[in-house]
Write a protein that holds these residues in place. Structure first.
Motif, mmCIF file in Angstrom:
data_model
loop_
_atom_site.group_PDB
_atom_site.id
_atom_site.type_symbol
_atom_site.label_atom_id
_atom_site.label_comp_id
_atom_site.label_asym_id
_atom_site.label_seq_id
_atom_site.Cartn_x
_atom_site.Cartn_y
_atom_site.Cartn_z
ATOM 1 N N PHE A 111 -1.767 -2.814 -6.090
ATOM 2 C CA PHE A 111 -1.941 -3.677 -6.755
ATOM 3 C C PHE A 111 -0.729 -4.711 -6.908
ATOM 4 O O PHE A 111 -0.957 -5.844 -6.824
ATOM 5 C CB PHE A 111 -2.393 -3.391 -8.370
ATOM 6 C CG PHE A 111 -3.674 -2.769 -8.223
ATOM 7 C CD1 PHE A 111 -4.888 -3.431 -8.044
ATOM 8 C CD2 PHE A 111 -3.794 -1.378 -8.336
ATOM 9 C CE1 PHE A 111 -6.248 -2.616 -8.224
ATOM 10 C CE2 PHE A 111 -5.103 -0.540 -8.177
ATOM 11 C CZ PHE A 111 -6.166 -1.411 -8.100
ATOM 12 N N ASN A 112 0.346 -4.240 -6.929
ATOM 13 C CA ASN A 112 1.808 -4.911 -6.827
ATOM 14 C C ASN A 112 2.846 -3.747 -6.673
ATOM 15 O O ASN A 112 2.521 -2.701 -6.433
ATOM 16 C CB ASN A 112 2.158 -5.736 -8.281
ATOM 17 C CG ASN A 112 1.744 -4.598 -9.452
ATOM 18 O OD1 ASN A 112 2.377 -3.534 -9.652
ATOM 19 N ND2 ASN A 112 0.995 -4.867 -10.479
ATOM 20 N N GLU A 113 4.161 -4.291 -6.702
ATOM 21 C CA GLU A 113 5.307 -3.337 -6.420
ATOM 22 C C GLU A 113 5.221 -2.192 -7.398
ATOM 23 O O GLU A 113 5.920 -1.021 -7.229
ATOM 24 C CB GLU A 113 6.344 -4.019 -6.406
ATOM 25 C CG GLU A 113 6.385 -5.130 -5.101
ATOM 26 C CD GLU A 113 7.792 -5.895 -5.098
ATOM 27 O OE1 GLU A 113 8.818 -5.559 -5.995
ATOM 28 O OE2 GLU A 113 7.788 -6.662 -4.305
ATOM 29 N N LYS A 114 4.678 -2.410 -8.541
ATOM 30 C CA LYS A 114 4.613 -1.432 -9.484
ATOM 31 C C LYS A 114 3.770 -0.419 -9.699
ATOM 32 O O LYS A 114 3.766 0.910 -10.278
ATOM 33 C CB LYS A 114 5.104 -2.220 -11.180
ATOM 34 C CG LYS A 114 6.182 -3.184 -11.185
ATOM 35 C CD LYS A 114 7.519 -2.407 -11.330
ATOM 36 C CE LYS A 114 8.537 -3.143 -11.638
ATOM 37 N NZ LYS A 114 9.849 -2.635 -11.624
ATOM 38 N N PHE A 115 2.516 -0.558 -9.499
ATOM 39 C CA PHE A 115 1.251 0.302 -9.636
ATOM 40 C C PHE A 115 0.582 0.306 -8.435
ATOM 41 O O PHE A 115 0.190 -0.629 -7.607
ATOM 42 C CB PHE A 115 0.323 -0.411 -10.718
ATOM 43 C CG PHE A 115 -0.717 0.514 -11.066
ATOM 44 C CD1 PHE A 115 -0.585 1.775 -11.496
ATOM 45 C CD2 PHE A 115 -2.172 0.001 -10.683
ATOM 46 C CE1 PHE A 115 -1.609 2.567 -11.828
ATOM 47 C CE2 PHE A 115 -3.135 0.682 -10.849
ATOM 48 C CZ PHE A 115 -3.002 2.086 -11.532
ATOM 49 N N ARG A 116 0.095 1.742 -8.036
ATOM 50 C CA ARG A 116 -0.660 1.915 -6.886
ATOM 51 C C ARG A 116 -1.666 2.894 -7.347
ATOM 52 O O ARG A 116 -1.481 3.857 -8.251
ATOM 53 C CB ARG A 116 0.117 2.641 -5.722
ATOM 54 C CG ARG A 116 -0.676 2.937 -4.357
ATOM 55 C CD ARG A 116 0.212 3.995 -3.860
ATOM 56 N NE ARG A 116 0.393 5.409 -4.619
ATOM 57 C CZ ARG A 116 -0.707 6.319 -4.750
ATOM 58 N NH1 ARG A 116 -1.971 6.065 -3.982
ATOM 59 N NH2 ARG A 116 -0.518 7.311 -5.432
ATOM 60 N N PHE A 117 -2.938 2.586 -6.989
ATOM 61 C CA PHE A 117 -3.978 3.785 -7.008
ATOM 62 C C PHE A 117 -4.701 4.183 -5.831
ATOM 63 O O PHE A 117 -4.861 3.422 -5.057
ATOM 64 C CB PHE A 117 -4.933 3.018 -8.080
ATOM 65 C CG PHE A 117 -6.258 3.956 -8.408
ATOM 66 C CD1 PHE A 117 -6.066 5.123 -9.329
ATOM 67 C CD2 PHE A 117 -7.506 3.896 -7.788
ATOM 68 C CE1 PHE A 117 -7.129 6.007 -9.292
ATOM 69 C CE2 PHE A 117 -8.706 4.705 -8.103
ATOM 70 C CZ PHE A 117 -8.351 5.733 -8.940
ATOM 71 N N GLY A 118 -4.734 5.567 -5.759
ATOM 72 C CA GLY A 118 -5.515 5.800 -4.485
ATOM 73 C C GLY A 118 -6.478 6.898 -4.766
ATOM 74 O O GLY A 118 -6.798 7.840 -5.738
ATOM 75 N N LEU A 119 -7.419 7.091 -3.866
ATOM 76 C CA LEU A 119 -8.459 8.173 -3.578
ATOM 77 C C LEU A 119 -8.490 8.827 -2.314
ATOM 78 O O LEU A 119 -8.151 8.283 -1.222
ATOM 79 C CB LEU A 119 -9.762 7.564 -3.796
ATOM 80 C CG LEU A 119 -10.076 6.830 -5.249
ATOM 81 C CD1 LEU A 119 -11.349 5.887 -4.974
ATOM 82 C CD2 LEU A 119 -10.275 7.894 -6.183
ATOM 83 N N MET A 120 -8.781 10.261 -2.487
ATOM 84 C CA MET A 120 -8.709 10.940 -1.127
ATOM 85 C C MET A 120 -9.865 11.909 -1.387
ATOM 86 O O MET A 120 -10.415 12.475 -2.240
ATOM 87 C CB MET A 120 -7.357 11.822 -0.887
ATOM 88 C CG MET A 120 -6.270 10.973 -0.500
ATOM 89 S SD MET A 120 -4.753 12.009 -0.057
ATOM 90 C CE MET A 120 -4.215 12.719 -1.748
ATOM 91 N N ALA A 121 -10.441 12.268 -0.127
ATOM 92 C CA ALA A 121 -11.403 13.455 0.026
ATOM 93 C C ALA A 121 -11.509 14.128 1.456
ATOM 94 O O ALA A 121 -11.041 13.359 2.242
ATOM 95 C CB ALA A 121 -12.905 12.737 -0.208
ATOM 96 N N ALA A 122 -11.521 15.332 1.087
ATOM 97 C CA ALA A 122 -11.694 16.071 2.522
ATOM 98 C C ALA A 122 -12.452 17.056 2.517
ATOM 99 O O ALA A 122 -13.089 17.716 1.553
ATOM 100 C CB ALA A 122 -10.146 16.778 2.640
#
Length: 211
Positions: free
Chosen positions: A147-158
């Motif tokens: 979203f910006n240099e300060k905040f990241r959000f992620g999803l993973m599935a295996a």
């Protein structure tokens, strides 16, 4: 115990004992600006073999493409563990195809591969090797939103889809219990960067196991 008799978790005794658990020779060949080839020669269980060999290139629409036997460790890329404590992958040699694409603030990755029973999938710091216990198709998806240099959000599935469930569930010839079948792992994670050297990270796992 005295300092000279101390044995650390890797089996070394004393302060100066050393050991070589493995050695590796890596060859990289850059064909052009978008394509490279790599293979790695390593020792495992005293045998010398090519455990990694893959090609990385770019497909149309700026899609990254990797094919062959390669390491894939998404949790390490995000800094979610140290040493050898990955939950998802950290496979030394996973055969398959990896696609990656960036769209604005989103980074997407998709993996599709296969593990054969008895195939080497990991070697730890002490040189112990771990093999796949079943034939299975492996698929994984990862999405990161910066979203910006300060905040990241992620999803993973295996997902590990066993080829022959009946054979996996059946008791072992030595009388041992059968193994689990299909396995799916979901993960949500985030990173908040306070400074270049300080960050707050969180991750949540959910697992579905077919017994």
């Amino acid at each position: 115990t005295t300092p000279g008799n101390y044995v650390n978790p890797y089996g070394f005794r004393g302060e100066r004992e050393t050991n070589i658990s493995r050695y590796r020779v890596v060859f990289d060949k850059y064909i052009d600006d978008t394509t490279m080839f790599e293979f790695r020669l390593t020792n495992g269980d005293s045998d010398v073999a090519f455990d990694r060999y893959f090609v990385k290139t770019k497909l149309p629409w700026d899609i990254g493409f990797t094919v062959g036997n390669f390491n894939m460790d998404w949790e390490d890329e995000l800094g979610f563990y140290t040493d050898y404590d990955a939950w998802f992958f950290d496979t030394d040699a996973q055969a398959g195809f990896l696609f990656d694409k960036s769209w604005g603030m989103a980074d997407l990755k998709f993996f599709l591969g296969h593990q054969d029973e008895g195939e080497l999938v990991h070697q730890d710091a002490a040189g112990n090797t771990y093999e796949s216990t079943k034939d299975a198709t492996i698929a994984a998806l990862r999405a990161d939103f910066n979203f910006n240099e300060k905040f990241r959000f992620g999803l993973m599935a295996a997902m590990s889809d066993v080829d022959d469930d009946a054979a996996v569930f059946a008791p072992k010839p030595d009388g041992g219990d059968g193994d689990y079948g299909d396995l799916t792992v979901f993960n949500a994670n985030f990173t908040v960067n306070f400074t270049p050297a300080i960050a707050f990270k969180g991750t949540y796992y959910m697992q579905d196991v077919d017994w």
